[in-house]
Write an enzyme that holds these catalytic residues in place. Structure first.
Site, PDB file in Angstrom:
ATOM      1  N   ARG A  19       0.748  -1.225  -0.017  1.00 49.17           N
ATOM      2  CA  ARG A  19      -0.018  -0.071  -0.033  1.00 49.17           C
ATOM      3  C   ARG A  19       0.819   1.094   0.102  1.00 49.17           C
ATOM      4  NH1 ARG A  19      -3.719  -1.412   4.907  1.00 49.17           N
ATOM      5  NH2 ARG A  19      -2.232  -2.839   5.403  1.00 49.17           N
ATOM      6  N   GLY A 146      -4.446  -7.238  14.687  1.00 52.35           N
ATOM      7  CA  GLY A 146      -4.896  -8.396  15.539  1.00 52.35           C
ATOM      8  C   GLY A 146      -5.449  -8.101  16.766  1.00 52.35           C
ATOM      9  N   ARG A 339      26.947  25.535   1.648  1.00 52.47           N
ATOM     10  CA  ARG A 339      27.097  24.344   0.965  1.00 52.47           C
ATOM     11  C   ARG A 339      28.260  23.612   1.774  1.00 52.47           C
ATOM     12  NH1 ARG A 339      27.917  25.246  -4.947  1.00 52.47           N
ATOM     13  NH2 ARG A 339      28.692  23.367  -5.011  1.00 52.47           N
ATOM     14  N   LYS A 357      30.766  27.888  -0.435  1.00 53.16           N
ATOM     15  CA  LYS A 357      31.079  26.429  -0.635  1.00 53.16           C
ATOM     16  C   LYS A 357      32.736  26.241  -0.432  1.00 53.16           C
ATOM     17  CE  LYS A 357      33.231  24.621  -3.791  1.00 53.16           C
ATOM     18  NZ  LYS A 357      33.766  23.921  -4.913  1.00 53.16           N
ATOM     19  N   TYR A 372      29.579  34.994  -4.706  1.00 50.02           N
ATOM     20  CA  TYR A 372      29.984  33.458  -4.628  1.00 50.02           C
ATOM     21  C   TYR A 372      31.133  33.229  -3.971  1.00 50.02           C
ATOM     22  CZ  TYR A 372      31.112  28.886  -5.759  1.00 50.02           C
ATOM     23  OH  TYR A 372      31.601  27.579  -5.735  1.00 50.02           O
ATOM     24  N   ALA A 386      29.786  43.691  -2.130  1.00 49.42           N
ATOM     25  CA  ALA A 386      28.710  43.112  -2.890  1.00 49.42           C
ATOM     26  C   ALA A 386      29.206  42.726  -4.420  1.00 49.42           C
ATOM     27  CB  ALA A 386      27.628  44.266  -3.014  1.00 49.42           C
ATOM     28  N   ASN A 392      36.193  29.890  -9.156  1.00 50.14           N
ATOM     29  CA  ASN A 392      37.260  28.856  -8.485  1.00 50.14           C
ATOM     30  C   ASN A 392      37.311  27.863  -9.742  1.00 50.14           C
ATOM     31  OD1 ASN A 392      34.500  28.189  -8.621  1.00 50.14           O
ATOM     32  ND2 ASN A 392      34.804  26.955  -6.948  1.00 50.14           N
TER      33      ASN A 392
END
Ligand code: UD1
Ligand code: MG
Length: 509
Positions: A19, A146, A339, A357, A372, A386, A392
């Protein structure tokens, strides 16, 4: 002679779970940090069994692989055909011929079961010297389960499956939870006598109880204090219901240890996560995996943290983090994406629309907006303006960037790795830095600006811009700065372009 096993745990996990309508075996469905099977094995762990056997069948390879990860000591035993719960236990015991003492059998699909309840069942069973003891519960709706059938004196007579039950038996609301303790010797003996004379043509483990009663053996019923623990999972609607119940149980436990949860209905904390006291969890927040939230940290609203450590008094607002570390007093978001191996030191800041990251952001360093940061080391108190991009990836390999202590990176800069900006160095806004900048130097690659007077009037005549310019010029307004005629270059000097106030104008706090 092998040592006899005094305690054996058998988990039944061979069924298909039709199910669920899933390619994934039922017991591998996740529920707030563990699979259904993982929850059951965790509940059984404190029994310190000599051997844990997991009966696998449907999706056996997937279940085996999962066991290798979460319970490498458990022994998977294959039940090639699912001929019933009794058959499954029979096969399990064939794999542990030396088992004696107590055999604890647990259906693989009862994830809310608590370790304390299993321990209490086993203690009652062993204390009374019973041949078999079943965990029972009074439930509001016993459909499909049961029933515990007792005699006039209240002693267990038999367990009868709903499909084999009389109308009077069906009316009983005391059910078999699918969790049992048995005496190994008497269990083996009774399993050999099971018939398949029932509606499903299967060997029912539950029939062991009737057989033992007929043989005059002592059997017991241990009633669970909270029937919620005994709820099974047969479809995804039930799975969602169990998830809500576990969420509420987990949130309540954290609140009782001193965590503020502002909206428990929208806070989902995996059973594997940790929250320290006086942390505040705001609404729509998920803490998953091995996440740890430190004392007085504020997390949420709208945050998902997976395997992430948040230090004391840090704040994380409307953000997503996987495998990251947020230092004490650091600030993340709104709208940050951390990350794996993003490591933010104490009091650092990763602000709005910033992705990090595999990078260290040093103590007190700031990456406030639209950047980034990949494969970088950013020194203490550095300021990343900014729209700075840590470039990378060259299409084949990843390279590192190092930004020194208290370096100042102007806005809209590309740091093209491998590259190093020295301590206290400045980079002028709008630069593409591919060579190291020595400590204290200014790095600038910006072309000098020129303004071509009258260009809009000549090339964009009739536009709103041309009209606005005409009005402004009529009023004698001037933007100042160097002005050139078309085709004429202005050679600004680098000192001027990069003077701290100019960089400061375009970098942001
Ligand atoms: C079983 C009990 C029922 C109890 C209920 C509690 C029996 C006959 N009935 O019913 O009294 O109220 O659990 O949830 O035991 N499994 C195998 N091999 C098999 C059959 C089942 O490993 O051949 C496993 C399943 O994967 C599952 C567990 O045993 O984890 C229970 O099987 P299921 O078919 O769900 O039994 P129920 O009909 O729910
Ligand atoms: Mg079931």
């Amino acid at each position: 002679m092998p040592q006899p096993h005094l305690r054996t745990v058998v988990v039944l996990a061979a069924g298909e779970g039709k199910r669920m309508k899933s390619a994934l075996p039922k017991v591998l469905h996740p529920l707030l940090g563990r699979t259904l099977l993982g929850h059951v094995l965790t509940a059984a762990a404190p029994l310190a069994a000599d051997r844990t056997v997991v009966v696998v069948g449907h999706g056996a390879e997937q279940v085996r692989a999962h066991l290798t990860e979460i319970a490498p000591d458990a022994t998977p035993v294959l039940q090639a055909q699912q001929l019933g719960t009794g058959h499954a236990v029979r096969i399990a015991l064939e794999a542990v011929p030396e088992a004696s003492g107590t055999v604890v059998v647990i259906n693989g699909d009862v994830p809310l079961l608590r370790a304390e309840t299993v321990a209490a069942l086993v203690a009652a069973h062993e204390g009374e010297g019973a041949a078999a003891t079943v965990l029972a519960a009074e439930v509001p709706d016993p459909t499909g389960l049961g029933r515990i059938v007792r005699d006039a004196a209240g002693r267990l007579e038999q367990i009868v499956e709903e499909r084999d039950a009389t109308p009077a038996q069906r009316a009983l609301r005391e059910i078999n939870a699918g969790i049992y303790a048995f005496d190994a010797v008497r269990l083996r003996d009774a399993l050999g006598k099971l018939s398949t004379d029932n509606d499903q043509g299967e060997e029912y483990l539950t029939d062991v109880f009737g057989l033992l009663v007929s043989a005059g053996e002592p059997v017991g019923v241990h009633v669970a204090a909270d029937h919620v623990e005994t709820l099974g999972c047969n479809d995804r609607v039930e799975l969602a219901g169990l998830r809500r119940l576990l969420r509420d149980r987990t949130n309540e436990a954290w609140m009782r240890t001193g965590v503020t949860i502002l909206d428990p209905d929208t806070t989902w904390i995996d059973v594997t996560a940790t929250v320290e006291r006086d942390a505040v969890i705001d609404q729509n927040t998920q803490l998953r995996g091995t996440t740890v939230v430190g004392e007085q940290a504020v997390v949420g609203p709208d945050v998902t943290l997976i395997d992430t450590v948040v230090g004391a008094a840090a704040t994380v607002l409307r953000s997503h983090a996987v495998g990251a570390e947020v230092g004490p007093g650091a600030s993340v978001g709104p709208y940050a994406y951390l990350r794996p191996a993003a490591r933010l030191a104490e009091k650092s800041k990763v602000g709005t629309f910033v992705e990090v990251k595999n990078s260290e952001v040093g103590p007190g360093a700031k990456v406030p907006h639209l950047s980034y940061v990949g494969d970088a080391t950013i020194g203490a108190k550095a300021n990343i303006g900014a729209a700075t991009i840590f470039v990378n990836y060259d299409g084949v390999n990843k390279h590192r960037t190092v930004v020194g202590e208290a370096a100042f990176i102007g806005c809209d800069t590309s740091l093209i790795a491998p590259v190093e900006v020295g301590a206290g160095a400045y980079v002028a806004a709008g630069s593409a830095i591919s060579q190291d900048v020595p400590p204290g130097a200014l790095g600038v690659t910006r072309a000098p600006q020129r303004s071509i007077e009258g260009w809009v009037a000549r090339k964009r005549a009739g536009t709103v811009s041309a009209a606005a310019a005409e009005r402004a010029l009529a009023e004698g307004a001037s933007a100042g700065g160097p002005v050139a005629r078309e085709g004429e270059a202005i050679h600004g000097d680098a000192e001027t372009v990069g003077r701290p106030s100019a960089a400061g104008d375009t970098a942001t706090e």
